[in-house]
Design a protein around this motif. Structure first.
Motif, PDB file in Angstrom:
ATOM      1  N   LYS A   1     -22.687  -4.416 -69.578  1.00  0.00           N
ATOM      2  CA  LYS A   1     -23.989  -4.396 -70.221  1.00  0.00           C
ATOM      3  C   LYS A   1     -24.760  -3.134 -69.819  1.00  0.00           C
ATOM      4  CE  LYS A   1     -24.335  -9.457 -70.294  1.00  0.00           C
ATOM      5  NZ  LYS A   1     -25.131 -10.633 -69.854  1.00  0.00           N
ATOM      6  N   MET A   2     -25.794  -2.826 -70.592  1.00  0.00           N
ATOM      7  CA  MET A   2     -26.640  -1.679 -70.287  1.00  0.00           C
ATOM      8  C   MET A   2     -27.593  -2.028 -69.148  1.00  0.00           C
ATOM      9  SD  MET A   2     -25.427   0.587 -72.241  1.00  0.00           S
ATOM     10  CE  MET A   2     -26.613   1.928 -72.119  1.00  0.00           C
ATOM     11  N   ALA A   3     -27.817  -1.066 -68.252  1.00  0.00           N
ATOM     12  CA  ALA A   3     -28.697  -1.273 -67.095  1.00  0.00           C
ATOM     13  C   ALA A   3     -29.621  -0.079 -66.933  1.00  0.00           C
ATOM     14  CB  ALA A   3     -27.860  -1.465 -65.830  1.00  0.00           C
ATOM     15  N   ASP A   4     -30.795  -0.333 -66.339  1.00  0.00           N
ATOM     16  CA  ASP A   4     -31.718   0.750 -66.002  1.00  0.00           C
ATOM     17  C   ASP A   4     -31.291   1.357 -64.671  1.00  0.00           C
ATOM     18  OD1 ASP A   4     -33.455   0.504 -68.235  1.00  0.00           O
ATOM     19  OD2 ASP A   4     -34.370  -1.266 -67.303  1.00  0.00           O
TER      20      ASP A   4
ATOM     21  N   TYR B   1     -29.627   1.117 -59.079  1.00  0.00           N
ATOM     22  CA  TYR B   1     -30.124   0.124 -60.029  1.00  0.00           C
ATOM     23  C   TYR B   1     -31.643   0.009 -59.857  1.00  0.00           C
ATOM     24  CZ  TYR B   1     -25.334  -1.660 -60.789  1.00  0.00           C
ATOM     25  OH  TYR B   1     -24.011  -1.805 -61.110  1.00  0.00           O
TER      26      TYR B   1
ATOM     27  N   ARG C   1     -30.848   4.601 -69.219  1.00  0.00           N
ATOM     28  CA  ARG C   1     -30.067   3.421 -69.575  1.00  0.00           C
ATOM     29  C   ARG C   1     -28.593   3.807 -69.553  1.00  0.00           C
ATOM     30  NH1 ARG C   1     -31.580  -1.708 -69.821  1.00  0.00           N
ATOM     31  NH2 ARG C   1     -30.526  -2.132 -71.818  1.00  0.00           N
ATOM     32  N   GLN C   2     -27.820   3.069 -68.753  1.00  0.00           N
ATOM     33  CA  GLN C   2     -26.395   3.341 -68.652  1.00  0.00           C
ATOM     34  C   GLN C   2     -25.604   2.049 -68.623  1.00  0.00           C
ATOM     35  OE1 GLN C   2     -26.830   6.381 -65.192  1.00  0.00           O
ATOM     36  NE2 GLN C   2     -25.081   7.069 -66.392  1.00  0.00           N
ATOM     37  N   LYS C   3     -24.341   2.160 -68.991  1.00  0.00           N
ATOM     38  CA  LYS C   3     -23.472   0.987 -69.013  1.00  0.00           C
ATOM     39  C   LYS C   3     -23.040   0.632 -67.603  1.00  0.00           C
ATOM     40  CE  LYS C   3     -19.294  -0.827 -71.234  1.00  0.00           C
ATOM     41  NZ  LYS C   3     -18.175  -0.515 -72.158  1.00  0.00           N
ATOM     42  N   ASP C   4     -23.247  -0.628 -67.248  1.00  0.00           N
ATOM     43  CA  ASP C   4     -22.825  -1.142 -65.936  1.00  0.00           C
ATOM     44  C   ASP C   4     -21.327  -1.431 -66.005  1.00  0.00           C
ATOM     45  OD1 ASP C   4     -22.282  -2.637 -63.642  1.00  0.00           O
ATOM     46  OD2 ASP C   4     -24.294  -3.515 -63.625  1.00  0.00           O
TER      47      ASP C   4
END
Length: 699
Positions: free
Chosen positions: A57-60, A83, A49-52
């Protein structure tokens, strides 16, 4: 697998790491052991999980080894980041097996954070598996099970149902979908064996994934050790290999001949390996039939070609020299038979859009009682090809020990080897440097001129054997150049150029280490200075031994190798302006240097019909980095000119027409000119590198 795999994970160290750093740590640990995966083979991934940066927002995000990387040496920039939701959305664009390759073109559109690292073809194999951390390894122990006739049943038996099994399929989007479907349908599974290929395993944490991978590989190795009781490769045909020294002697005799016969547009470098695994295989009863089956794992045959060539050598022959000559006389027919077989394989298997046939020569050469030779465009590739074939040997031994080894079907092998995606990767490779695939032998290699010459040749892609009588200086230069250009391309050998046996052994070492010789730089030397009436016979003989006889011995032995290769070559003598113009108080030195120049002309005459060139570089007053000047010569010349040593360098500079000092790198540049193809129409020539010394003008 003799020694158990060790858990090298350091909790204290890993505790401070981020998610990507733990993936890197895991990858480096796994890639550091060839029992786990081979060089450049396998891949790892983590879904994090990282910040886009675009949405905040958080993204996988899936981190996965990028195209062309090696797990053992990879850095963070070697991973692709994508992504995960976009990767999954590609399923809606997939049009079936016949459109597999087009899916690779969609991968860049899934890139996270503008990461320039290209995603590999194995990316979908990780993306659809519903586990956070995934390893795909090529361990010999698991591949041995995967490459048997009854692979599916054996997988179930060995792992007691803990692992799934999928039949052979070329890596791609469809295989990724199948891996994901099997993993989702069987949440209790700990991994999946791919027939003829390798292992997928996973975990909820990076450490857990690492430990699971080790556990599965060790389980397979332990089972094979317990259950494989058969004689390896059908038993022993030759009870004894040749001694280590004799094995290298045979390799040194055969490698230049093979290298010459397989060299076309691309020069090749050789690598010799006589490890115990190889000797067991080449001495076995089933060597030829097993070698003919070819390798199975795609990583193996992409590096080694579909099968090796077994050289017709009998280690039991009483007259070894006669046997070597017999092998050499038959090599042409053996090599052509292999090429014809490869052309047949290509014609039987090619598709309407297949790339043109590539080099039809073998990469791997197996010699009973001696070992294995591999040839490729550079030393690292040749060495790694050999390592991959050792993997294949291990797989065949274990697979046949518990079932029946099965090589990859010919059409499947072809479709991997001539895959358009692989062809595109080959086409993207940079243009080779001017001396790529060339082998250089440099005497006096630990000195100023010798080491700078090595550096210049290495910078243009050559492999270099440094020869010197000074072991301590040789070791220091070897480390220095290896650190700069990698250890693969630098070798050293002790060599006393006045000793015939020492010279012969040094030249043989070059052939055994690299496969032959294309460039010979004769540079070893001393300087002597004394008035004529004070020149002793001992001083005269020592000077002539090193500078005249030494150059003769080295050029004679090097010439033999170049002649055996029959692909030309370049010999460069480092003489002196004293070879053209005498100096007072140096009769022995001037005479010996004059002999070098005349010898070079004789070599040029004999070498020309064979494409072997011989030229001379004449330095003058090279003080920087010179072992000669530090040996007392500097003081002797200063005394001869009735000045202090501190005044000597400026005297030489002012004496020159250009008023400039001459450095070792200046001499190295002239040597490179004669060594390279830019001087391909020059032989019997001289270049003076002396900043302009009018009496030395050639005429």
């Amino acid at each position: 697998m003799s020694a158990k795999l060790k858990n090298l994970w350091n909790d204290k160290l890993a505790k401070r790491m981020s998610g990507p750093e733990k993936l890197l740590y895991r990858s480096n640990l796994l890639g550091s052991d060839l029992r786990i995966t081979n060089f450049g083979g396998g891949n790892t991934s983590s879904k994090l999980r990282q910040k886009d940066l675009l949405t905040g927002k958080m993204a996988d995000v899936m981190w996965v080894k990028g195209s062309g990387g090696d797990l053992g040496s990879i850095k963070l920039d070697g991973f692709s980041t994508l992504y995960l939701d976009k990767l999954h959305a590609l399923e809606g664009l997939y049009r079936g097996l016949e459109h597999e390759d087009e899916m690779v073109g969609y991968l860049p559109h899934c890139t996270f954070n503008l990461n320039p690292r290209a995603a590999s073809i194995d990316t979908p194999l990780h993306s659809f598996i519903p586990h956070k951390h995934v390893d795909h390894m090529h361990p010999d122990s698991v591949i041995a099970i995967a490459c048997t006739k009854n692979s599916k049943a054996l997988t179930k038996k060995v792992f007691n149902g803990r692992l799934g099994w999928l039949p052979w399929q070329r890596p791609g989007f469809d295989l990724g979908l199948k891996l994901g479907a099997m993993a989702r349908a069987n949440p209790e599974m700990e991994g999946i064996v791919l027939e003829g290929h390798g292992l997928f395993s996973w975990g909820d944490t990076s450490k857990g994934c690492y430990l699971k991978t080790l556990e599965i590989i060790q389980l397979a190795a332990d089972w094979l050790e317990e259950n494989n009781k058969k004689a390896a490769f059908g038993g022993v045909k030759y009870q004894k290999s040749l001694s280590p020294s004799l094995r290298r002697e045979v390799a040194a005799a055969l490698m230049p001949v093979i290298r010459g016969k397989i060299t076309g547009d691309q020069m090749k470098i050789g690598h010799f390996n006589d490890s115990k695994e190889i000797l067991q295989f080449v001495n076995s009863k089933n060597l030829k039939p097993l070698a003919a089956l070819g390798t199975s794992c795609p990583d193996h045959f992409l590096r080694t070609k579909i099968r090796p060539l077994v050289v017709n050598f009998k280690p039991t022959a009483k007259d070894r020299g006669a046997e070597i000559e017999k092998v050499i006389s038959g090599l042409g027919d053996q090599l052509e038979a292999y090429r014809e077989d490869y052309r047949g394989y290509y014609e039987r298997s090619k598709r309407s859009n297949s790339p043109a046939i590539r080099d039809p020569n073998a990469i791997v050469y197996l010699i009973p009682g001696v070992g294995m030779m591999t040839f490729a465009k550079n030393k690292a590739t040749a060495r790694i090809a050999g390592e991959f074939y050792v993997n294949a040997i291990n797989v065949m031994r274990e697979a046949n020990g518990v079932d029946k080894y099965i090589g990859l079907p010919e059409q499947e092998a072809f479709d991997i080897e001539y895959w358009l995606l692989e062809e595109a990767k080959l086409q993207r490779q940079p243009k080779p440097k001017s001396l790529a695939g060339r082998i250089a032998f440099v005497t006096g290699g630990a000195g100023g001129i010798g080491s700078e010459t090595a550096r210049r040749l290495l910078s243009e892609g050559a492999c270099v054997m440094l020869a010197d009588i000074d072991a301590k200086s040789l070791d220091a230069k070897s480390k220095e150049l290896s650190d700069e250009f990698t250890a693969d391309v630098v070798r050293t050998t002790l060599c006393n150029v006045t000793d015939e046996k020492s010279v012969t052994e040094a030249i043989e070492a070059c052939s055994a280490e690299f496969g032959g010789m294309d460039i010979l730089v004769s540079n070893a030397g001393i300087a002597s200075s004394a008035p004529l009436e004070d020149t002793t016979l001992k001083l005269w003989n020592r000077t002539m031994d090193i500078l005249s006889t030494g150059y003769f011995l080295v050029s004679r032995e090097g010439f033999k190798v170049m002649k055996a290769q029959n692909i030309g070559g370049s010999i460069v003598f480092v003489a002196s302006k004293n070879g053209l113009v005498a100096s007072t108080g140096a009769s022995a030195y001037c005479t010996a240097k004059g002999a070098e120049v005349q010898l070079s002309r004789a070599v040029a005459l004999e070498g020309a019909p064979l494409g072997i060139r011989c030229n001379v570089v004449n330095p003058d007053a090279v003080l920087k980095g010179s072992k000669i000047w530090n040996s007392g010569w500097k003081k002797e010349r200063a005394d001869a000119y009735k000045m202090s040593e501190l005044e000597l360098e400026d005297m030489y500079r002012q004496r020159s027409l250009l008023k400039r000092s001459v450095f070792p790198e200046d001499i190295a540049e002239a040597i490179y000119f004669f060594a390279s193809d830019v001087s391909s129409k020059s032989t019997g020539n001289i270049i003076n590198v002396d900043a302009g010394h009018a009496p030395s003008f050639t005429r």
